[in-house]
Write a protein that holds these residues in place. Structure first.
Motif, short mmCIF file in Angstrom:
data_model
loop_
_atom_site.label_atom_id
_atom_site.label_comp_id
_atom_site.label_asym_id
_atom_site.label_seq_id
_atom_site.Cartn_x
_atom_site.Cartn_y
_atom_site.Cartn_z
N ALA A 1 1.02 -1.26 -0.09
CA ALA A 1 0.07 0.22 0.05
C ALA A 1 1.08 1.31 0.06
CB ALA A 1 -0.85 0.10 1.16
N ALA A 2 1.65 1.20 0.71
CA ALA A 2 2.90 2.49 0.81
C ALA A 2 3.29 2.72 -0.39
CB ALA A 2 3.88 2.27 1.77
N VAL A 3 3.97 1.51 -1.27
CA VAL A 3 4.58 2.07 -2.59
C VAL A 3 3.48 2.34 -3.37
CG1 VAL A 3 5.94 0.78 -4.46
CG2 VAL A 3 6.47 0.24 -2.18
N SER A 4 2.26 1.79 -3.21
CA SER A 4 1.30 2.21 -4.26
C SER A 4 1.06 3.65 -4.07
CB SER A 4 -0.10 1.49 -3.96
OG SER A 4 -1.18 1.73 -4.93
N ALA A 5 0.91 4.11 -3.00
CA ALA A 5 0.68 5.58 -2.70
C ALA A 5 1.83 6.30 -3.03
CB ALA A 5 0.60 5.68 -0.99
N ALA A 6 2.91 6.05 -3.06
CA ALA A 6 4.10 6.65 -3.84
C ALA A 6 3.97 6.88 -5.04
CB ALA A 6 5.38 6.04 -3.26
N CYS A 7 3.56 5.87 -5.70
CA CYS A 7 3.33 5.91 -7.15
C CYS A 7 2.04 6.96 -7.50
CB CYS A 7 2.74 4.73 -7.72
SG CYS A 7 4.35 3.23 -7.75
N ASP A 8 1.18 6.86 -6.40
CA ASP A 8 -0.01 7.92 -6.76
C ASP A 8 0.74 9.32 -6.79
OD1 ASP A 8 -1.89 5.92 -6.67
OD2 ASP A 8 -2.35 6.45 -4.65
N ARG A 9 1.61 9.70 -5.94
CA ARG A 9 2.14 10.85 -5.76
C ARG A 9 3.07 11.33 -7.26
NH1 ARG A 9 3.97 11.89 0.20
NH2 ARG A 9 3.93 13.86 -0.07
N ALA A 10 3.55 10.24 -7.40
CA ALA A 10 4.63 10.24 -8.68
C ALA A 10 3.64 10.50 -9.88
CB ALA A 10 5.46 9.42 -8.94
N GLU A 11 2.67 9.92 -10.26
CA GLU A 11 1.84 9.93 -11.19
C GLU A 11 0.92 11.21 -11.09
OE1 GLU A 11 -0.38 6.39 -10.70
OE2 GLU A 11 1.26 5.30 -11.81
N GLU A 12 0.83 11.80 -10.04
CA GLU A 12 0.10 13.16 -9.86
C GLU A 12 1.05 14.34 -9.84
OE1 GLU A 12 -1.88 12.79 -6.18
OE2 GLU A 12 -3.16 11.19 -6.93
N HIS A 13 2.21 14.08 -10.34
CA HIS A 13 3.68 15.12 -10.32
C HIS A 13 3.59 15.59 -9.17
CE1 HIS A 13 5.53 18.06 -13.28
NE2 HIS A 13 6.28 17.46 -12.49
#
Length: 221
Positions: A28-40
């Motif tokens: 879940a934590a890695v997925s959340a980091a991906c969210d932040r990267a994808e949202e710039h």
């Protein structure tokens, strides 16, 4: 990814501790980091990586499948990913390091395949190591679970540079790379890595091998 910090300039720093086993919280934590990267929100993701468990429990196949899915997502985010590595790096730490775009290793760093009761865990880390290099040290790691020392890792292209202070070098690097964010980065990764079909085909084989190992271990227990 036990903790994360957002810095000015869109740099997200996250710790990955290989001494802990694979957990749903980590996925879940890695997925959340991906969210932040994808949202710039993050233009550069710096993974601070260390640790290898002596006897981490093998994950169940469903959790492992989710983990590989989120690693593939991290591998394709529009942000640059940099791994700063110290000491033995195994398990989830090795997995995370191998998906990074750029790897900076301390002289003490060592890439440690997961071995449990004599069995090498046949996860996608083996695929990524083999795809990056076919040098002797890498073949021994994939086949026999032998650790890859930092000098062999550098020669094999598994790390990009060796530095006494990986954090500082990652800082200098992210200042140079913050302008490379965007979907074209993921496209260039695909061109560099080859067909996505190759990856998906390899994933199926690795999942099947992991499932066989878990079933054999359950039968002998």
């Amino acid at each position: 990814m036990q903790s994360e910090t957002m810095h000015a300039g869109g740099v997200l720093e996250a710790d990955v501790d290989g001494t802990t086993g694979l957990t749903a919280e980590l996925v879940a934590a890695v997925s959340a980091a991906c969210d932040r990267a994808e949202e710039h929100q993050a233009a550069v993701v710096v993974l601070r990586i260390r640790g290898a468990a002596d006897s981490a429990p093998l994950p169940d196949i469903a959790l492992f499948t989710r983990w590989e899915s989120v690693l593939r997502r991290l591998e394709r985010v529009p942000a640059v990913s940099v791994a700063a590595m110290w000491g033995p790096c195994g398990g989830v730490a090795l997995d995370a390091a191998l998906v990074a775009d750029y790897r900076i290793a301390h002289p003490t760093a060592e890439l440690v395949p997961s071995v449990s009761s004599g069995d090498v865990w046949p996860g996608m880390a083996l695929f990524r190591m083999g795809r990056l290099s076919q040098q002797a040290a890498v073949r021994r790691a994939v086949l026999f679970g032998e650790p890859v020392g930092v000098n062999d890792a550098l020669a094999a292209g598994l790390v990009d540079q060796v530095a006494e202070d990986p954090d500082a070098d990652a800082g200098r690097l992210h200042r140079r790379l913050t302008g490379t964010w965007g979907p074209d980065l993921a496209i260039r990764r695909d061109l560099l890595q080859g067909s996505a079909t190759e990856f998906e085909g390899a994933l199926g084989g690795h999942l099947a091998a992991c499932d066989r190992l878990l079933r054999r271990r359950a039968t002998s227990a």
